[in-house]
Design an enzyme around this catalytic site. Structure first.
Site, PDB file in Angstrom:
ATOM      1  N   GLU A 144      42.674  29.870  54.349  1.00 58.42           N
ATOM      2  CA  GLU A 144      42.531  30.432  53.007  1.00 58.42           C
ATOM      3  C   GLU A 144      42.612  31.950  53.113  1.00 58.42           C
ATOM      4  O   GLU A 144      41.775  32.578  53.769  1.00 58.42           O
ATOM      5  CB  GLU A 144      41.196  30.049  52.378  1.00 58.42           C
ATOM      6  N   ARG A 186      39.250  35.976  44.583  1.00 57.35           N
ATOM      7  CA  ARG A 186      37.932  35.631  44.071  1.00 57.35           C
ATOM      8  C   ARG A 186      37.363  36.788  43.256  1.00 57.35           C
ATOM      9  O   ARG A 186      37.213  37.902  43.738  1.00 57.35           O
ATOM     10  CB  ARG A 186      36.996  35.298  45.240  1.00 57.35           C
ATOM     11  N   HIS A 218      32.024  28.282  41.273  1.00 58.94           N
ATOM     12  CA  HIS A 218      31.029  28.655  42.270  1.00 58.94           C
ATOM     13  C   HIS A 218      29.718  29.051  41.597  1.00 58.94           C
ATOM     14  O   HIS A 218      29.719  29.788  40.610  1.00 58.94           O
ATOM     15  CB  HIS A 218      31.540  29.823  43.117  1.00 58.94           C
ATOM     16  N   LYS A 242      37.425  21.935  43.144  1.00 57.95           N
ATOM     17  CA  LYS A 242      36.487  22.524  44.095  1.00 57.95           C
ATOM     18  C   LYS A 242      35.210  22.983  43.384  1.00 57.95           C
ATOM     19  O   LYS A 242      35.269  23.618  42.339  1.00 57.95           O
ATOM     20  CB  LYS A 242      37.117  23.722  44.805  1.00 57.95           C
ATOM     21  N   ARG A 254      28.833  20.319  54.627  1.00 60.66           N
ATOM     22  CA  ARG A 254      30.144  20.707  55.143  1.00 60.66           C
ATOM     23  C   ARG A 254      30.610  19.749  56.243  1.00 60.66           C
ATOM     24  O   ARG A 254      31.802  19.656  56.527  1.00 60.66           O
ATOM     25  CB  ARG A 254      30.105  22.139  55.653  1.00 60.66           C
ATOM     26  N   GLN A 298      28.880  28.774  56.341  1.00 60.08           N
ATOM     27  CA  GLN A 298      30.073  28.221  56.980  1.00 60.08           C
ATOM     28  C   GLN A 298      29.841  28.129  58.494  1.00 60.08           C
ATOM     29  O   GLN A 298      29.622  29.138  59.156  1.00 60.08           O
ATOM     30  CB  GLN A 298      31.294  29.088  56.684  1.00 60.08           C
TER      31      GLN A 298
END
Length: 244
Positions: A45, A76, A137, A164, A207, A230
């Site tokens: 990404e 974003r 988000h 998403k 995740r 992450q």
């Protein structure tokens, strides 16, 4: 079935996305080379918002030239936790310019900031053979379970190739509710594709196990994260391979 560059996207084996998140082209080049070389980075990404706007086109062209894996391009906005302080119209124009530049496989389109321009951006993406990720988000909370499910389904109804949703948990139960919402959306829309995660330490487990609930991809890092929680891409990849 969603297949991009011979890569199938399915919750049976979620794909590992690594972020390219840099503030200058030299750092971006190094991150791209690492993603290209890494067997655990299945797609990337490109986050453009940390870069100056005048560098967007050069950044996209440079990444595409060096990366032979599927590429998501994301701009974003500040409203969604990013660094681009765009108005809705400016966001639309920047996305259209990126589509004209070409080179991406997916364009991430923000569900709420782009609300007035979703149809225009979706049509432009389709005309350029680019898949669309509608995204939302919540960096400070986890919405009600039913609301999350409805958001994912609304994105699918609006034409998303992937819907998403990323949320922030305050309890372990919040992370569990994100998984419940994902499963409910997948059950209600069997042909849909979803990409969901609960962020931060409390949400890290989502995740890894998201595929069991309907998520077709997940984010891991090669050293530079683009969102809280992450994990290392290698850890994700190894886990997912063992689950096959």
């Amino acid at each position: 079935m969603l297949i991009v560059r011979d890569m199938e996207f399915s919750p049976k084996r979620p794909r590992v996305i690594v972020p390219l998140f840099a503030r200058d082209l030299a750092a971006l080049s190094a991150q791209t080379a690492a993603a290209e070389a890494s067997p655990v980075a299945e797609l990337a990404e490109l986050r453009l918002d940390p870069l100056p706007r005048e560098a967007y086109t050069d950044a996209l062209c440079a990444v595409r030239a060096a990366l032979h894996k599927p590429l998501i391009v994301t701009l974003r906005t500040a409203a969604e936790g990013g660094e681009a302080p765009f108005t809705a119209d400016a966001y639309r124009d920047a996305c259209l310019q990126l589509l004209q530049t070409g080179g991406m496989d997916f364009l991430d389109i923000e569900w709420l900031p782009a609300a007035a321009h979703r149809a225009v951006l979706l049509t432009a993406a389709q005309q350029n053979n680019v898949r669309v990720i509608f995204s939302e988000h919540h960096f400070d909370s986890t919405p009600a379970t039913a609301a999350m499910t409805e958001t994912l389904l609304a994105m699918q109804r609006a034409g998303a190739d992937i819907a998403k949703l990323a949320v922030m948990p305050h309890t372990a139960a919040d992370a569990a509710r994100l998984l419940q919402a994902t499963a409910d959306a997948a059950d209600a829309c069997p042909g849909g594709h979803f990409l969901t995660m609960s962020m931060g330490k409390l949400g890290e487990i989502t995740r890894f196990c998201g595929g069991a609930f309907g998520s077709c991809a997940t984010f891991g890092t090669l050293g530079t994260a683009s969102a809280p929680g992450q994990p290392a891409a290698a850890a994700l990849y190894d886990w997912l391979e063992k689950q096959k």
